[in-house]
Design an enzyme around this catalytic site. Structure first.
Site, mmCIF file in Angstrom:
data_model
loop_
_atom_site.group_PDB
_atom_site.id
_atom_site.type_symbol
_atom_site.label_atom_id
_atom_site.label_comp_id
_atom_site.label_asym_id
_atom_site.label_seq_id
_atom_site.Cartn_x
_atom_site.Cartn_y
_atom_site.Cartn_z
ATOM 1 N N ALA A 66 121.440 131.646 12.342
ATOM 2 C CA ALA A 66 121.388 132.062 10.941
ATOM 3 C C ALA A 66 120.585 133.355 10.888
ATOM 4 O O ALA A 66 119.783 133.632 11.790
ATOM 5 C CB ALA A 66 120.716 130.972 10.117
ATOM 6 N N GLY A 111 122.161 128.422 14.617
ATOM 7 C CA GLY A 111 123.422 128.243 13.879
ATOM 8 C C GLY A 111 124.643 128.582 14.717
ATOM 9 O O GLY A 111 125.742 128.090 14.442
ATOM 10 N N GLU A 114 125.266 125.497 16.641
ATOM 11 C CA GLU A 114 125.777 124.508 15.673
ATOM 12 C C GLU A 114 127.224 124.810 15.296
ATOM 13 O O GLU A 114 128.042 123.891 15.148
ATOM 14 C CB GLU A 114 124.884 124.494 14.425
ATOM 15 C CG GLU A 114 123.504 123.921 14.713
ATOM 16 C CD GLU A 114 122.544 124.125 13.552
ATOM 17 O OE1 GLU A 114 122.261 125.295 13.210
ATOM 18 O OE2 GLU A 114 122.086 123.129 12.976
ATOM 19 N N GLU A 134 115.182 126.858 16.920
ATOM 20 C CA GLU A 134 114.555 126.843 15.584
ATOM 21 C C GLU A 134 113.088 126.459 15.636
ATOM 22 O O GLU A 134 112.274 126.949 14.851
ATOM 23 C CB GLU A 134 115.302 125.863 14.669
ATOM 24 C CG GLU A 134 116.659 126.360 14.181
ATOM 25 C CD GLU A 134 117.798 126.013 15.117
ATOM 26 O OE1 GLU A 134 117.555 125.629 16.282
ATOM 27 O OE2 GLU A 134 118.956 126.125 14.677
#
Ligand code: COA
Length: 260
Positions: A66, A111, A114, A134
């Site tokens: 992200a 992300g 993911e 993260e």
């Protein structure tokens, strides 16, 4: 469809989505996530699109997570909405009813990892690096990582990756079951396109039901999962493709599936 942060190409039944923000290693900001949502919805409803490939622009990164510029200023309520929005888009990818192949051409972090896990299959370049870093930002994965990672690699390996935030090589990811195949970087897109072509020639309805049985079955008891399997097995018997597939075998010829 026009996009600022994605490229969308079509080669017959195969669509290729390229996340195109190489200056930030293809980090997913909100507009990019929204464009991905739009592209996936469009391809889901496009009967001519049988298989989707997702990759990243450049040779360094698939998606480096992200966009940390957005994360740095978020407040609690925004953070929750941000995670829910990402989860919604990735759930849509997982359940779009067509195989989606992640062509992991470099960093697949946070992300990005993911996103790859929400795809049906993951093919990595030998130069790829995957991880959920993260924890090093003082946060946790918010796009389904804490749920999909243990389902893919088991609780022990998942907690190792989630708590240390370390990057793993493509080889280690293969060994852990995080990716399906590893190929030399120069062969990544040709290999993935060949696999996509192979899948595009299979029976689309049976393919959709296999993915549904696996995805939905993992969330319910074994008994309920088997019941779902039997129901879908019955439903697929209503398709022309089932008759064509079985008939072609008995006539010793290649089946031609029509998706109905
Ligand atoms: N969000 C926003 N910008 C990012 C980013 C992200 N997730 N990942 C990389 N970038 C930006 C960098 O800030 C840098 O921008 P700059 O040129 O303006 O300084 C540019 O992309 C190139 O990254 P850089 O860090 O210089 O490349 P590197 O080769 O030294 O390191 C990584 C590559 C992937 C190891 C490193 O960029 C990284 O750790 N990124 C963050 C990964 C992460 O924590 N993801 C989870 C987010 S929830």
């Amino acid at each position: 469809m026009s996009f600022d942060n994605l490229l969308l190409e079509r080669d017959g039944p195969v669509a290729v989505i390229t996340i195109n923000r190489p200056q930030v290693l293809n980090a997913l900001n909100t507009p990019t996530l929204d464009e991905l949502h739009r592209a996936i919805l469009e391809l889901k409803h496009d009967a001519g699109a049988r298989v989707v490939i997702i990759t990243g622009a450049g040779d360094k990164s698939f998606v480096a997570g992200a966009d940390i510029n957005e994360l740095a200023v978020q407040r609690p309520a925004q953070g929750k909405e941000h995670a829910l929005r990402g989860q919604h888009v990735f759930d849509l990818i997982e359940n779009m009813g067509k195989p989606v192949i992640a062509a992991i051409n470099g960093y697949a972090l946070g992300g990005g990892c993911e996103l790859a896990m929400a795809c049906t299959l993951r093919i990595a370049a030998d130069t790829a690096r995957l991880g959920q870093p993260e924890i090093n930002l003082g946060i946790l994965p918010g796009y389904g990582g804490t749920q999909r990672l243990p389902r893919l690699v088991g609780k022990g390996v998942a907690l190792d990756l989630l708590l240390t935030g370390r990057h793993v090589t493509a080889g280690e990811a293969l060994q852990a079951g995080l990716v399906n195949r590893v190929v030399p970087a120069a062969e990544l897109l040709p290999s993935v396109k060949a696999l996509a072509g192979e899948l595009a020639a299979k029976a689309p309805v049976a393919m959709q039901y296999i993915m549904e049985a696996v995805n939905k079955g993992l969330d319910v008891s074994f008994d309920k999962g088997q019941f779902l399997e039997a129901t879908l097995f019955g439903l697929v018997a209503s398709t022309d493709d089932m008759r064509e597939g079985t008939k072609a075998f008995l006539e010793k010829r290649k089946a031609e599936f029509k998706g109905r």
